[in-house]
Write a protein that holds these residues in place. Structure first.
Motif, PDB file in Angstrom:
ATOM      1  N   ASN A  47       0.793  -1.194  -0.051  1.00  0.00           N
ATOM      2  CA  ASN A  47      -0.088  -0.018   0.083  1.00  0.00           C
ATOM      3  C   ASN A  47       0.855   1.371  -0.099  1.00  0.00           C
ATOM      4  OD1 ASN A  47      -2.512  -1.262  -0.087  1.00  0.00           O
ATOM      5  ND2 ASN A  47      -2.475  -1.669   2.398  1.00  0.00           N
ATOM      6  N   GLU A  48       2.374   1.100  -0.465  1.00  0.00           N
ATOM      7  CA  GLU A  48       3.120   2.174  -0.385  1.00  0.00           C
ATOM      8  C   GLU A  48       3.426   2.491  -1.776  1.00  0.00           C
ATOM      9  OE1 GLU A  48       6.449   2.628   2.374  1.00  0.00           O
ATOM     10  OE2 GLU A  48       5.828   0.599   2.991  1.00  0.00           O
ATOM     11  N   ALA A  49       3.142   3.768  -2.154  1.00  0.00           N
ATOM     12  CA  ALA A  49       3.472   4.395  -3.815  1.00  0.00           C
ATOM     13  C   ALA A  49       4.850   4.153  -4.057  1.00  0.00           C
ATOM     14  CB  ALA A  49       2.882   5.715  -3.925  1.00  0.00           C
ATOM     15  N   ARG A  50       5.651   4.359  -3.023  1.00  0.00           N
ATOM     16  CA  ARG A  50       7.069   4.323  -3.384  1.00  0.00           C
ATOM     17  C   ARG A  50       7.643   3.063  -3.791  1.00  0.00           C
ATOM     18  NH1 ARG A  50      10.644   2.301   0.652  1.00  0.00           N
ATOM     19  NH2 ARG A  50       9.511   1.440   2.385  1.00  0.00           N
ATOM     20  N   ILE A  51       7.093   2.024  -3.055  1.00  0.00           N
ATOM     21  CA  ILE A  51       7.493   0.670  -3.785  1.00  0.00           C
ATOM     22  C   ILE A  51       7.116   0.255  -5.085  1.00  0.00           C
ATOM     23  CG2 ILE A  51       7.189  -1.784  -3.172  1.00  0.00           C
ATOM     24  CD1 ILE A  51       6.985  -1.209  -0.156  1.00  0.00           C
ATOM     25  N   ALA A 145       8.102  14.145  -2.208  1.00  0.00           N
ATOM     26  CA  ALA A 145       9.514  14.250  -2.515  1.00  0.00           C
ATOM     27  C   ALA A 145      10.185  12.919  -2.711  1.00  0.00           C
ATOM     28  CB  ALA A 145      10.279  14.781  -1.246  1.00  0.00           C
ATOM     29  N   MET A 146       9.697  11.804  -2.297  1.00  0.00           N
ATOM     30  CA  MET A 146      10.240  10.597  -2.473  1.00  0.00           C
ATOM     31  C   MET A 146       9.795   9.951  -3.680  1.00  0.00           C
ATOM     32  SD  MET A 146      11.537   7.513  -1.963  1.00  0.00           S
ATOM     33  CE  MET A 146      12.323   8.127  -0.358  1.00  0.00           C
ATOM     34  N   LEU A 147       8.652  10.315  -4.331  1.00  0.00           N
ATOM     35  CA  LEU A 147       8.364   9.825  -5.773  1.00  0.00           C
ATOM     36  C   LEU A 147       8.896  10.537  -6.753  1.00  0.00           C
ATOM     37  CD1 LEU A 147       4.371   9.102  -5.056  1.00  0.00           C
ATOM     38  CD2 LEU A 147       5.958   7.644  -5.398  1.00  0.00           C
ATOM     39  N   ALA A 160      19.524  10.661  -2.080  1.00  0.00           N
ATOM     40  CA  ALA A 160      19.512   9.224  -1.928  1.00  0.00           C
ATOM     41  C   ALA A 160      18.503   8.946  -0.633  1.00  0.00           C
ATOM     42  CB  ALA A 160      20.809   8.516  -1.845  1.00  0.00           C
ATOM     43  N   TYR A 161      17.796   7.812  -0.732  1.00  0.00           N
ATOM     44  CA  TYR A 161      17.158   7.583   0.417  1.00  0.00           C
ATOM     45  C   TYR A 161      17.482   6.091   1.383  1.00  0.00           C
ATOM     46  CZ  TYR A 161      13.781   4.062  -1.254  1.00  0.00           C
ATOM     47  OH  TYR A 161      12.930   3.106  -1.458  1.00  0.00           O
ATOM     48  N   ILE A 162      17.337   6.165   2.602  1.00  0.00           N
ATOM     49  CA  ILE A 162      17.722   5.051   3.317  1.00  0.00           C
ATOM     50  C   ILE A 162      16.259   4.783   3.856  1.00  0.00           C
ATOM     51  CG2 ILE A 162      18.503   4.418   5.622  1.00  0.00           C
ATOM     52  CD1 ILE A 162      20.595   6.608   5.116  1.00  0.00           C
TER      53      ILE A 162
END
Length: 230
Positions: A47-51, A145-147, A160-162
């Protein structure tokens, strides 16, 4: 005779207590660092858009691209619902579809042309013509920001993201110290992510009773799994 037995008992008890205390202090943090790879199963069940966005970018031309794009749009729309943010006018589904379709997620990255670099203006909420302007929630801004980061095909991207997976039974407050400073709250048996500027950072936290400290050179998206081991 009783005094002798009492002395022996106290010695045994003290020895057992000291060993138990020593054992408790021997706990250390088990760390597992991996590059972030999204699987088809995760993309379909999450249910996470980033994945979903990450899977589409890592698997250009996948057979389920269209299906997953529709699911991505639905998730963004759900997070952008007026019920969740009554003071903010959500953008239309058509506009979100345009953002997703223009992201070049279904094409291989590696082009220096302007068309291959999507605009870094992803937004899931707009104040529209409302008299009183309202800012999107922190969660919406973080997701946006993530997308935007995931949609970006520019190899010179400075961010980059952690993603930190917490396998322990204790909540973590992870301090990320370097040229900038960040704090990341990770629930017990849960996970959380943060977008940071690339560079060298010292990550510190307490995993239950065990202290964790590690120097990381962040040059790409990574995932850290933390737990306590004896």
């Amino acid at each position: 005779m009783k005094k002798i037995f009492l002395i022996i008992f106290l010695c045994i008890f003290s020895l057992g207590f000291s060993q138990k205390k020593k054992k408790a202090k021997s706990k250390v943090v088990a760390e597992k660092e991996t590059a972030i790879i999204y699987t088809e199963a995760e993309a379909e069940s999450t249910n996470e858009a980033r994945i979903i966005a990450g899977f589409l970018k890592q698997n250009p031309g996948h057979a389920k691209t269209d299906k997953l794009k529709r699911r991505l749009i639905d998730l963004i729309m759900a997070d952008n619902s007026p019920e969740a943010k009554p003071t903010i006018k959500p953008i239309s589904k058509d506009k979100i579809a345009k953002i997703v379709s223009n992201s070049e997620l279904n094409k291989p990255a590696a082009s220096n042309s302007k068309a291959a670099t999507p605009a870094r203006d992803v937004s899931f909420a707009s104040t529209g013509t409302a008299v009183k302007k309202s800012e999107p929630s922190e969660k919406s801004k973080k997701t946006a920001a993530m997308l935007t980061h995931l949609f970006n095909n520019d190899p010179s991207d400075k961010e980059a993201y952690i993603n930190i997976k917490n396998k322990s039974n204790c909540r973590l407050i992870v301090k990320i110290s370097g040229k900038k400073y960040y704090n990341l709250d990770v629930p017990a048996k849960g996970q959380n992510f943060i977008l940071i500027d690339k560079g060298e950072y010292i990550l510190t936290t307490m995993v239950c009773d065990a202290k964790y400290s590690s120097l990381k050179k962040i040059t790409k998206d990574i995932e850290l799994e933390l737990n306590v081991s004896d």
